[in-house]
Design an enzyme around this catalytic site. Sequence first.
Site, short mmCIF file in Angstrom:
data_model
loop_
_atom_site.label_atom_id
_atom_site.label_comp_id
_atom_site.label_asym_id
_atom_site.label_seq_id
_atom_site.Cartn_x
_atom_site.Cartn_y
_atom_site.Cartn_z
NE ARG A 58 79.29 46.50 15.69
CZ ARG A 58 79.77 47.57 16.31
NH1 ARG A 58 79.28 48.76 16.10
NH2 ARG A 58 80.78 47.45 17.14
CE1 TYR A 110 55.64 36.95 9.16
CE2 TYR A 110 56.98 38.80 9.86
CZ TYR A 110 56.76 37.44 9.78
OH TYR A 110 57.68 36.58 10.33
CG ASP A 183 56.85 44.80 4.72
OD1 ASP A 183 57.23 44.44 3.59
OD2 ASP A 183 56.88 44.04 5.71
CE LYS A 208 59.64 36.54 3.98
NZ LYS A 208 59.82 35.34 4.78
N1 PLP Z 1 57.47 41.54 6.12
C1 PLP Z 1 56.70 40.61 5.51
C2 PLP Z 1 55.56 41.05 4.65
C3 PLP Z 1 56.97 39.25 5.70
O1 PLP Z 1 56.20 38.33 5.10
C4 PLP Z 1 58.06 38.87 6.54
C5 PLP Z 1 58.37 37.45 6.77
O2 PLP Z 1 57.62 36.56 6.40
C6 PLP Z 1 58.82 39.88 7.15
C7 PLP Z 1 58.50 41.19 6.91
C8 PLP Z 1 59.98 39.53 8.04
O3 PLP Z 1 61.08 39.18 7.28
P1 PLP Z 1 62.25 38.17 7.79
O4 PLP Z 1 61.65 36.83 7.90
O5 PLP Z 1 63.29 38.33 6.74
O6 PLP Z 1 62.71 38.69 9.12
#
Ligand code: PLP
Length: 388
Positions: A58, A110, A183, A208
């Site tokens: 971990r 998001y 992000d 992604k």
């Molecule tokens: N950030 C963005 C811009 C996203 O589009 C997403 C998911 O679609 C996330 C974060 C969250 O990622 P995860 O689905 O891997 O938890």
Amino acid sequence: MSKAPPAAPGLHLDSLLAHGGGGFDAATGAVVPPIPTATTFVRDENYAPVSADHIYSRDDNALFKKTEGLIAALEGGADSRLFSSGMAAVAAVARSVPPGGTLLVQSGIYWGTTLFLRKLCARNKVALIEADACDRQAFLDEISVTRPDLVWLEVPSNPFLKVADIKSIAAQCKQAGSVLAVDATAATPLILKPLALGADLVMHSATKALNGHSDLLGGVVTTPDAASDAWRFITEERKLAGAVLGSFETWLLLRGLRTLALRVERMNANAMAVATFLATHPKVDAVLYPGLAGHPQHELAKSQMQGGFGSLLSVLVKGGKDDALKVAGALDLFQRATSLGGTESLVEHRFTIEGEGSGIPENLLRLSIGIEHGNDLLSDLDQALAGI
Ligand code: PLP
């Protein structure tokens, strides 16, 4: 365990990626690292760990370190941490805001992030401010007046493809003593480097484009300053809260990263071609894509991003919800599914997912553009639009 990828200095990032971070397995000479499966590691008769870096999985393992080292190099950062999903990475960063603190988040990003932050802040008595980061002066003023503990941006934003001015927001955050997290999932570290623009943290959903094959969930956060308070909190949070990525998923991610440069090149070129095609299509009202000259932050996007504008775009089809759903339903090559950044192109009707009151236009289709031949994507969109 060394964090730095053991590769020749001065290599182009594309080459580093092609070699999965470089180096080879010291025990066997294998060019692909093994998957560490052990969760625990022995101590000798004097109770000293046989390997000081291996106690319990971990905390860390050699494959996490190798993959984190590669991603830190891509970001121009000092250290990275992998998480079990993008949301686990978002959560680790967000939980750094203490009860009674303030968090300023860009609006219209998001929805999973927005939803999580709303719930977390309500529970922890953190003041949450949601504001349009592309209303530049108002956002800068908000930072200087409220001096948030954390400012959260998403560049480009999903699904509106807005592009916030990271450099000026970072400068304001420095003055206010705020931590700036970006992000950059929809961009990838190859075309947007928030740390070079002054951000304190950059986060990606590795689910992604970093992995790119729609077959794992993962997240990653990177810092330029491994001694910062924010980084101490995040590394401790990963270890203690235990949102670690599995070893097999980490291995898949490292394999996916080997082709990131090629995939990003094709995806960006395809997305630009699709956006250009749709922008003058008679069945389309508008295309949201920072690569188009008519995008409100096109000049900013050009100065912040290198080598492309990403593979995510949204299109407002002529008509309403039924027309958008009809187009989505008529697509043959695009798969009707959520997510983005995979080799296969996807279409999503976000209004169906987020619903009334979400602010998502009913005629919006979000497109994640893959690595297919560009002409096939244009033909598929053209035949689907012909039906409305
Ligand atoms: N950030 C963005 C811009 C996203 O589009 C997403 C998911 O679609 C996330 C974060 C969250 O990622 P995860 O689905 O891997 O938890």
